[in-house]
Design a protein around this motif. Sequence first.
Motif, PDB file in Angstrom:
ATOM      1  N   TRP A 141       0.842  -1.192   0.000  1.00  0.00           N
ATOM      2  CA  TRP A 141       0.000   0.000   0.000  1.00  0.00           C
ATOM      3  C   TRP A 141       0.878   1.243   0.000  1.00  0.00           C
ATOM      4  CZ3 TRP A 141      -5.152  -0.996  -0.462  1.00  0.00           C
ATOM      5  CH2 TRP A 141      -5.583  -2.281  -0.115  1.00  0.00           C
ATOM      6  N   VAL A 142       0.450   2.267  -0.745  1.00  0.00           N
ATOM      7  CA  VAL A 142       1.243   3.487  -0.891  1.00  0.00           C
ATOM      8  C   VAL A 142       0.393   4.697  -0.501  1.00  0.00           C
ATOM      9  CG1 VAL A 142       2.541   4.956  -2.482  1.00  0.00           C
ATOM     10  CG2 VAL A 142       2.592   2.467  -2.769  1.00  0.00           C
ATOM     11  N   HIS A 143       0.954   5.535   0.370  1.00  0.00           N
ATOM     12  CA  HIS A 143       0.323   6.815   0.732  1.00  0.00           C
ATOM     13  C   HIS A 143       1.243   7.936   0.286  1.00  0.00           C
ATOM     14  CE1 HIS A 143      -1.645  10.010   2.975  1.00  0.00           C
ATOM     15  NE2 HIS A 143      -0.470  10.320   3.492  1.00  0.00           N
ATOM     16  N   GLU A 144       0.674   8.949  -0.383  1.00  0.00           N
ATOM     17  CA  GLU A 144       1.461  10.059  -0.880  1.00  0.00           C
ATOM     18  C   GLU A 144       0.979  11.367  -0.270  1.00  0.00           C
ATOM     19  OE1 GLU A 144       1.288  10.074  -5.111  1.00  0.00           O
ATOM     20  OE2 GLU A 144       2.700   8.406  -5.335  1.00  0.00           O
ATOM     21  N   ALA A 145       1.922  12.235   0.055  1.00  0.00           N
ATOM     22  CA  ALA A 145       1.602  13.550   0.599  1.00  0.00           C
ATOM     23  C   ALA A 145       2.591  14.550   0.035  1.00  0.00           C
ATOM     24  CB  ALA A 145       1.665  13.545   2.132  1.00  0.00           C
ATOM     25  N   ALA A 146       2.066  15.615  -0.613  1.00  0.00           N
ATOM     26  CA  ALA A 146       2.930  16.632  -1.195  1.00  0.00           C
ATOM     27  C   ALA A 146       3.488  17.532  -0.100  1.00  0.00           C
ATOM     28  CB  ALA A 146       2.154  17.471  -2.210  1.00  0.00           C
ATOM     29  N   PHE A 147       4.753  17.859  -0.196  1.00  0.00           N
ATOM     30  CA  PHE A 147       5.352  18.794   0.749  1.00  0.00           C
ATOM     31  C   PHE A 147       4.688  20.168   0.573  1.00  0.00           C
ATOM     32  CE2 PHE A 147       8.699  15.612   0.322  1.00  0.00           C
ATOM     33  CZ  PHE A 147       9.033  15.398   1.648  1.00  0.00           C
ATOM     34  N   ASN A 148       4.350  20.787   1.706  1.00  0.00           N
ATOM     35  CA  ASN A 148       3.729  22.112   1.705  1.00  0.00           C
ATOM     36  C   ASN A 148       2.394  22.128   0.969  1.00  0.00           C
ATOM     37  OD1 ASN A 148       6.028  23.202   3.020  1.00  0.00           O
ATOM     38  ND2 ASN A 148       7.066  23.419   1.038  1.00  0.00           N
ATOM     39  N   GLY A 149       1.835  20.943   0.704  1.00  0.00           N
ATOM     40  CA  GLY A 149       0.536  20.880   0.042  1.00  0.00           C
ATOM     41  C   GLY A 149       0.550  21.287  -1.418  1.00  0.00           C
ATOM     42  N   ASN A 150       1.729  21.438  -2.025  1.00  0.00           N
ATOM     43  CA  ASN A 150       1.853  21.871  -3.419  1.00  0.00           C
ATOM     44  C   ASN A 150       2.174  20.665  -4.293  1.00  0.00           C
ATOM     45  OD1 ASN A 150       2.402  23.014  -5.882  1.00  0.00           O
ATOM     46  ND2 ASN A 150       3.868  24.525  -5.102  1.00  0.00           N
ATOM     47  N   PRO A 151       1.287  20.277  -5.206  1.00  0.00           N
ATOM     48  CA  PRO A 151       1.529  19.077  -6.028  1.00  0.00           C
ATOM     49  C   PRO A 151       2.798  19.168  -6.863  1.00  0.00           C
ATOM     50  CG  PRO A 151      -0.763  19.791  -6.176  1.00  0.00           C
ATOM     51  CD  PRO A 151      -0.013  20.890  -5.470  1.00  0.00           C
ATOM     52  N   ALA A 152       3.266  20.404  -7.149  1.00  0.00           N
ATOM     53  CA  ALA A 152       4.480  20.553  -7.943  1.00  0.00           C
ATOM     54  C   ALA A 152       5.743  20.309  -7.127  1.00  0.00           C
ATOM     55  CB  ALA A 152       4.530  21.957  -8.562  1.00  0.00           C
ATOM     56  N   GLU A 153       5.609  20.345  -5.806  1.00  0.00           N
ATOM     57  CA  GLU A 153       6.743  20.115  -4.928  1.00  0.00           C
ATOM     58  C   GLU A 153       7.016  18.608  -4.814  1.00  0.00           C
ATOM     59  OE1 GLU A 153       8.688  22.362  -3.337  1.00  0.00           O
ATOM     60  OE2 GLU A 153       7.645  23.992  -4.369  1.00  0.00           O
ATOM     61  N   PRO A 154       8.188  18.226  -4.317  1.00  0.00           N
ATOM     62  CA  PRO A 154       8.457  16.794  -4.101  1.00  0.00           C
ATOM     63  C   PRO A 154       7.391  16.135  -3.222  1.00  0.00           C
ATOM     64  CG  PRO A 154      10.453  18.084  -3.847  1.00  0.00           C
ATOM     65  CD  PRO A 154       9.329  19.077  -3.991  1.00  0.00           C
ATOM     66  N   VAL A 155       7.156  14.884  -3.491  1.00  0.00           N
ATOM     67  CA  VAL A 155       6.115  14.127  -2.803  1.00  0.00           C
ATOM     68  C   VAL A 155       6.771  13.113  -1.881  1.00  0.00           C
ATOM     69  CG1 VAL A 155       4.242  12.467  -3.110  1.00  0.00           C
ATOM     70  CG2 VAL A 155       4.435  14.434  -4.650  1.00  0.00           C
ATOM     71  N   ARG A 156       6.250  13.023  -0.664  1.00  0.00           N
ATOM     72  CA  ARG A 156       6.730  11.995   0.260  1.00  0.00           C
ATOM     73  C   ARG A 156       5.830  10.777   0.135  1.00  0.00           C
ATOM     74  NH1 ARG A 156       5.784  10.640   5.839  1.00  0.00           N
ATOM     75  NH2 ARG A 156       4.262  12.337   5.937  1.00  0.00           N
ATOM     76  N   GLN A 157       6.415   9.653  -0.145  1.00  0.00           N
ATOM     77  CA  GLN A 157       5.681   8.398  -0.243  1.00  0.00           C
ATOM     78  C   GLN A 157       5.963   7.541   0.979  1.00  0.00           C
ATOM     79  OE1 GLN A 157       6.492   6.152  -3.780  1.00  0.00           O
ATOM     80  NE2 GLN A 157       4.870   7.147  -4.948  1.00  0.00           N
ATOM     81  N   MET A 158       4.901   6.967   1.527  1.00  0.00           N
ATOM     82  CA  MET A 158       5.040   5.935   2.559  1.00  0.00           C
ATOM     83  C   MET A 158       4.537   4.630   1.971  1.00  0.00           C
ATOM     84  SD  MET A 158       4.246   7.586   6.289  1.00  0.00           S
ATOM     85  CE  MET A 158       2.526   7.977   5.955  1.00  0.00           C
ATOM     86  N   ILE A 159       5.308   3.590   2.115  1.00  0.00           N
ATOM     87  CA  ILE A 159       4.974   2.276   1.555  1.00  0.00           C
ATOM     88  C   ILE A 159       4.808   1.293   2.699  1.00  0.00           C
ATOM     89  CG2 ILE A 159       5.694   0.422   0.028  1.00  0.00           C
ATOM     90  CD1 ILE A 159       7.381   3.752  -0.356  1.00  0.00           C
ATOM     91  N   LEU A 160       3.635   0.688   2.771  1.00  0.00           N
ATOM     92  CA  LEU A 160       3.319  -0.300   3.806  1.00  0.00           C
ATOM     93  C   LEU A 160       3.111  -1.645   3.138  1.00  0.00           C
ATOM     94  CD1 LEU A 160       2.474  -1.101   6.727  1.00  0.00           C
ATOM     95  CD2 LEU A 160       0.150  -0.391   6.115  1.00  0.00           C
ATOM     96  N   GLN A 161       3.879  -2.628   3.565  1.00  0.00           N
ATOM     97  CA  GLN A 161       3.755  -3.975   2.994  1.00  0.00           C
ATOM     98  C   GLN A 161       3.296  -4.936   4.079  1.00  0.00           C
ATOM     99  OE1 GLN A 161       7.244  -6.068   1.275  1.00  0.00           O
ATOM    100  NE2 GLN A 161       5.965  -6.261  -0.552  1.00  0.00           N
TER     101      GLN A 161
END
Length: 241
Positions: A141-161
Amino acid sequence: MPRYLLLLLCLLPQRLLADSLDGHYLATLDGQPSEIHLRSQGQHVSGDYIEGASLRLRISGQFDGQLLEAQISDPQSSQLIANMNATYANGMLNSHIVARSPHSGAILERKVLFHRQRVGTTAQANQISSPARDPALIGTWVHEAAFNGNPAEPVRQMILQLRSDGSMSQWQRSMAGGGATDNLTPDELLFSGLWQSRNGLLEMQLNSQTRYQPAAYYRLSGQQLITESNTSLLTWRRHTE
């Protein structure tokens, strides 16, 4: 009739407070199973604190609908053992317990998350030797969250297996924003261990722990997994190769 309606409206908030807090809560504190049994009458709360097989204490305090301020004391001598402040949300008590040693005077502080047990869940159910695992949870499972809420900024992904053998791991990485798939940072392992589930509650036992602990309530919606704790509501998508 209006007189009785007014009386009912006056009693209703107190009744709602009792219904929201009353119950049996479980957690693991310093490697020991801990239980809290709470009963409410208006804003006044009483109950029991049980730790391990031998420690049983009394709880008394006040609850305003969100914050529980309580004292934990010896039921025989009424000696104050600890103070507990806890915020309540979604069947969970995010608790801060402060105790003072009667011998040395040293102060001991602990933060612990208690989960209320749903109807039909008993202490015996928690001792089942073969953990229950919802097969629908097995996978990556993958959860994504944009830094500073800006989709153009780098995205932090969390991966749960969550694996079928009961093992699990979670790691994170940073991805380029704007829909790009390039990794900006290597995968970083956050934790690993074992997992199980029961009655819509996901439980984990990290490699450094000896018992399963509540992680979050969950529900499935198509190819999405939604996890909810007292601090976060996360949406995960199923990863497919």
